[in-house]
Design an enzyme around this catalytic site. Structure first.
Site, PDB file in Angstrom:
ATOM      1  N   HIS A 141     -18.421  -0.041  -3.150  1.00 27.12           N
ATOM      2  CA  HIS A 141     -18.855   0.732  -1.971  1.00 27.12           C
ATOM      3  C   HIS A 141     -20.056   1.636  -2.279  1.00 27.12           C
ATOM      4  CE1 HIS A 141     -14.500   0.300  -0.304  1.00 27.12           C
ATOM      5  NE2 HIS A 141     -15.169  -0.814  -0.282  1.00 27.12           N
ATOM      6  N   LYS A 380      -7.899  -2.013  -4.124  1.00 25.53           N
ATOM      7  CA  LYS A 380      -9.058  -2.879  -3.818  1.00 25.53           C
ATOM      8  C   LYS A 380     -10.293  -2.348  -4.537  1.00 25.53           C
ATOM      9  CE  LYS A 380      -7.700  -4.888   0.653  1.00 25.53           C
ATOM     10  NZ  LYS A 380      -6.568  -4.056   1.107  1.00 25.53           N
ATOM     11  N   PHE A 381     -10.130  -1.410  -5.423  1.00 27.77           N
ATOM     12  CA  PHE A 381     -11.159  -0.983  -6.376  1.00 27.77           C
ATOM     13  C   PHE A 381     -12.481  -0.576  -5.713  1.00 27.77           C
ATOM     14  CE2 PHE A 381      -8.839  -4.785  -8.071  1.00 27.77           C
ATOM     15  CZ  PHE A 381      -7.792  -4.050  -8.603  1.00 27.77           C
ATOM     16  N   CYS A 382     -12.403   0.063  -4.540  1.00 30.01           N
ATOM     17  CA  CYS A 382     -13.617   0.471  -3.802  1.00 30.01           C
ATOM     18  C   CYS A 382     -14.555  -0.716  -3.592  1.00 30.01           C
ATOM     19  CB  CYS A 382     -14.348   1.608  -4.510  1.00 30.01           C
ATOM     20  SG  CYS A 382     -13.382   3.107  -4.613  1.00 30.01           S
ATOM     21  N   ALA A 383     -13.946  -1.898  -3.421  1.00 33.74           N
ATOM     22  CA  ALA A 383     -14.740  -3.099  -3.138  1.00 33.74           C
ATOM     23  C   ALA A 383     -13.919  -3.901  -2.124  1.00 33.74           C
ATOM     24  CB  ALA A 383     -14.988  -3.896  -4.413  1.00 33.74           C
TER      25      ALA A 383
END
Ligand SMILES: Cc1ncc(COP(=O)(O)O)c(C=O)c1O
Length: 433
Positions: A141, A380-383
């Protein structure tokens, strides 16, 4: 004529490039290697930190450099006192060290920021009016979101498709354009074809920003050789968790962009009411208003020095050995599935994400922590778009928008025992489900 004597000379800046391939120093230790954590039943076990992609532990030479700088810690760029001059010299030296670490051009700006997110946002605020950013849906992100005007590209099926899609998108855009791409995915660890993407960007008169947050802790990066325009990364992922990151790259847009922070240090002079301010043209003071994070910059530079002195050959060899062992272990467990965009054989850094049949990612991460003393990340690992895509295209599909994955990531200080403990823990969990 002045009779003053300058008796307390400040060390001269060392601006020569760091050696390309380093020498012979052993891999440095990290702080916390002997950390013990409680598990169910009250036992203490050695912590298996497999969450380096979120934040890596502090390298001992980094902690030592910060400790050495503290006694003379003082303001930078403002004071005439010796401690202030020395601290200023250390801060400016850090800039040169970081520049050399990524092989930047001598005239590139090196701006200290808080982290990668801060760096991408800084650049976003300096883009010429009307710039279109081209970004893949695979981005973190921090690189996906800062752009006022952007074209989003679907996750490419193979590396050549990434180049083709960027080529087509850039060809269709009028005006200034910026291609934004991650060098190593924070979800799959896979390496992106940044040299080819830089070439394509330049062919269309665009510039390229490379998000190197997950690359620089694992591989050598040479900005000049790759012909990149901008690079951003974070100290806390590079074994320097003291709150500094960096944006490095071409000066012109940064010299003309709106100052990122407005205040002392960024201005040459300030007039009376109604007269405005005259901002610095040099990107470094222009975008670093206020008292900067001097210790963060010193820590970041110390990490760069320590990795260079150790040498990438030794670091990469050990990482590849451990990640291959981990991936082979995961592949041997029925019900555990690794997420990958470009297939098993595509080169990657020490990051692997996976799902475990019968468990949510959160359940897996919690069980690994509470029963086995293993630290991983879930989510979701900032993705978000990328992880959704990987889960949707996985065998069996994914119709649950809350679905997420588990991520294990390694680096300096990771051991074979950590990796084996994770694999055996997952085997246990699967057998119990
Ligand atoms: C590829 C990538 N880019 C950017 C970031 C953002 O880094 P920071 O949180 O230090 O700003 C991360 C953090 O996970 C990342 O993995």
């Amino acid at each position: 004529m002045s009779t003053l004597t300058i008796f307390n000379a400040i060390p001269a800046l060392e601006t020569t490039a760091a050696p390309a391939v380093a020498t012979s120093r052993p891999i440095p230790a990290v702080l916390g290697a002997d950390l013990e954590v409680p598990v169910k039943g009250g036992r203490l076990v050695g912590y298996a930190n497999l969450d380096y992609a979120a934040s890596a532990p502090c390298l001992e030479p980094v902690s030592a450099a910060v400790a050495a700088a503290l006694p003379a810690y003082s303001s930078v760029h403002r004071g005439a006192g010796y401690a202030s001059q020395l601290t200023t010299a250390r801060y400016e030296q850090a800039r040169h060290t970081v520049r050399a670490f990524v092989g930047a051009r001598t005239d590139d700006a090196v701006i200290f920021t808080r982290n990668t997110t801060d760096a991408t946002n800084l650049l976003a605020g300096c883009l010429p009016a009307g710039t279109t950013a081209v970004v893949f849906d695979t981005e973190h992100h921090a690189s996906l979101l800062p752009w006022e005007r952007s074209v989003r590209l679907a996750p490419p099926a193979f590396p050549g498709e990434a180049v083709r899609a960027a080529d087509e998108a850039l060809a269709g855009i009028e005006g200034p354009k910026l291609l934004v791409v991650t060098a190593a995915s924070n979800v799959t660890g896979e390496l992106w074809p940044i040299a080819a993407l830089a070439h394509i960007a330049h062919r269309h008169g665009a510039r390229i920003l490379v998000d190197a947050a997950q690359l620089v802790p694992h591989r050598r990066l040479n900005l000049t050789a790759l012909d990149l325009d901008y690079v951003a990364f974070s100290g806390h992922k590079l074994y320097a968790p003291f709150g500094a990151g960096v944006l490095i790259g071409r000066r012109d847009w940064l010299a003309e962009g709106e100052p990122y922070l407005k205040g002392g240090g960024a201005v040459r002079s300030v007039g009376s009411a109604g007269e405005g301010a005259e901002w610095h043209d040099d990107p470094e003071p222009r975008h670093e208003a206020g008292t900067p994070n001097v210790l963060g910059a010193i820590a970041l530079a110390a990490a760069c020095d320590a990795l260079t002195a150790t040498g990438w050959t030794a670091l990469v060899r050990e990482e590849e050995r451990l990640i291959a062992r981990l991936r082979a272990g995961l592949a041997s467990i029925e019900g555990v599935r690794e997420l990958s965009l470009w297939g098993d054989d595509h080169p990657r850094v020490g990051i692997v994400s996976f799902t475990v049949a019968g468990y949510s990612a959160r359940e897996v991460a919690e069980a690994l922590s509470s029963e086995y003393g293993i630290g991983v990340r879930d989510g979701k690992f900032c993705a978000h778009p990328f992880v959704r895509h990987l889960l949707e295209t996985a065998d069996g599909g994914c119709d649950d928008d809350t679905a997420s994955a588990v991520r294990a990531s390694i680096g300096i200080g990771s051991t074979q025992e950590h990796v084996d403990r994770l694999v055996e823990a997952l085997r246990d969990l699967v057998a119990r489900s």
